[in-house]
Design a protein around this motif. Structure first.
Motif, PDB file in Angstrom:
ATOM      1  N   PRO A 171       0.623 -59.180  32.319  1.00 56.00           N
ATOM      2  CA  PRO A 171       0.525 -58.692  30.938  1.00 56.00           C
ATOM      3  C   PRO A 171      -0.822 -58.991  30.288  1.00 56.00           C
ATOM      4  O   PRO A 171      -1.294 -58.229  29.442  1.00 56.00           O
ATOM      5  N   VAL A 172      -1.465 -60.085  30.682  1.00 55.62           N
ATOM      6  CA  VAL A 172      -2.777 -60.417  30.129  1.00 55.62           C
ATOM      7  C   VAL A 172      -3.800 -59.373  30.579  1.00 55.62           C
ATOM      8  O   VAL A 172      -4.571 -58.852  29.766  1.00 55.62           O
ATOM      9  N   LEU A 173      -3.802 -59.053  31.864  1.00 54.33           N
ATOM     10  CA  LEU A 173      -4.754 -58.047  32.361  1.00 54.33           C
ATOM     11  C   LEU A 173      -4.441 -56.660  31.813  1.00 54.33           C
ATOM     12  O   LEU A 173      -5.359 -55.889  31.516  1.00 54.33           O
ATOM     13  N   ARG A 174      -3.167 -56.357  31.636  1.00 62.83           N
ATOM     14  CA  ARG A 174      -2.802 -55.057  31.048  1.00 62.83           C
ATOM     15  C   ARG A 174      -3.359 -54.950  29.627  1.00 62.83           C
ATOM     16  O   ARG A 174      -3.950 -53.938  29.251  1.00 62.83           O
ATOM     17  N   ARG A 175      -3.201 -56.022  28.855  1.00 63.20           N
ATOM     18  CA  ARG A 175      -3.697 -56.016  27.473  1.00 63.20           C
ATOM     19  C   ARG A 175      -5.226 -55.858  27.447  1.00 63.20           C
ATOM     20  O   ARG A 175      -5.772 -55.063  26.674  1.00 63.20           O
ATOM     21  N   LEU A 176      -5.913 -56.600  28.322  1.00 57.71           N
ATOM     22  CA  LEU A 176      -7.381 -56.495  28.383  1.00 57.71           C
ATOM     23  C   LEU A 176      -7.805 -55.082  28.783  1.00 57.71           C
ATOM     24  O   LEU A 176      -8.737 -54.509  28.209  1.00 57.71           O
ATOM     25  N   THR A 197     -11.710 -66.251  29.863  1.00 51.05           N
ATOM     26  CA  THR A 197     -11.273 -66.857  28.605  1.00 51.05           C
ATOM     27  C   THR A 197      -9.792 -66.578  28.349  1.00 51.05           C
ATOM     28  O   THR A 197      -9.038 -67.472  27.962  1.00 51.05           O
ATOM     29  N   ALA A 198      -9.378 -65.340  28.587  1.00 53.28           N
ATOM     30  CA  ALA A 198      -7.973 -64.973  28.356  1.00 53.28           C
ATOM     31  C   ALA A 198      -7.038 -65.750  29.287  1.00 53.28           C
ATOM     32  O   ALA A 198      -5.975 -66.209  28.862  1.00 53.28           O
TER      33      ALA A 198
END
Length: 199
Positions: free
Chosen positions: A97-102, A115-116
């Motif tokens: 989900p972090v990479l999807r958001r980025l 950083t994320a």
């Protein structure tokens, strides 16, 4: 014996010699005898394959070439134990989900990705002077060079490697066109990162 007869016999003998799978034995009288090595059990018979496929392909050969695994050992990930594979899948589920958001935000540079991921609790992997691991599990770096249209280009984006266990990794990337998160065992020479082709 006329020369024309000798030539015919020589050609016939050569044609028999060229038969695939034929082996010859000479008897005490000098007589030639064709033997079948497969029937004699001295040569393993090839396993049946689809029409046109080579019967001599080793199991797991990516492109069907003989010796694929041997020639590409550096590109094949190690095996994960079932418990390690399960842990790696859990970490992949945290990262996805972090990479999807980025990706949706158009942010895929290595510093922003690092950083994320540090923000959700990962710690950067540290190594000593001899390459020994000193702690942390996360490595983020720029994408590898790619050969396109007669020259190398460095695509925008970031690669992610998370060492879950000695035998398990999460490998991911995010770039303009897409992102991916997957689990795998470490690679012999490059750890959690898949080595580029053309070793």
């Amino acid at each position: 014996m006329p020369i024309s007869t000798m030539r015919r016999r020589t050609r016939a003998a050569m044609a028999v010699l060229l038969l695939p799978g034929a082996a010859f034995a000479l008897t005490a009288c000098g007589e030639q005898r064709v033997t079948d090595p497969v029937a004699a059990g001295s040569v393993p018979s090839p396993r049946p394959t689809a029409a046109g496929a080579s019967p001599y392909v080793e199991p797991g050969a990516g492109d069907g070439a003989p010796h694929y695994r041997e020639n590409n050992a550096y590109r094949l990930p190690g095996e994960m134990s079932p418990a390690s594979a399960e842990d790696a899948r859990e970490e992949a589920d945290r990262i996805e989900p972090v990479l999807r958001r980025l990706w949706q935000a158009g942010t895929w540079d290595p510093e922003s990705v690092r950083t994320a991921l540090l923000g959700i609790g990962y710690e950067e992997e540290r190594t000593g002077p001899k390459g020994e691991r000193l702690g942390g599990t996360l490595t983020v770096r720029a994408m590898e060079l790619r050969f396109e249209n007669d020259h190398y280009v460095k695509p925008e984006g970031a690669q992610v490697g998370v060492r879950v266990h000695d035998d398990a990794c999460v490998t991911a990337f995010v770039q303009k066109t897409n992102f991916e998160v997957k689990t795998n065992g470490p690679f012999p020479e490059t750890g959690c990162f898949e080595p580029p082709a053309g070793h």
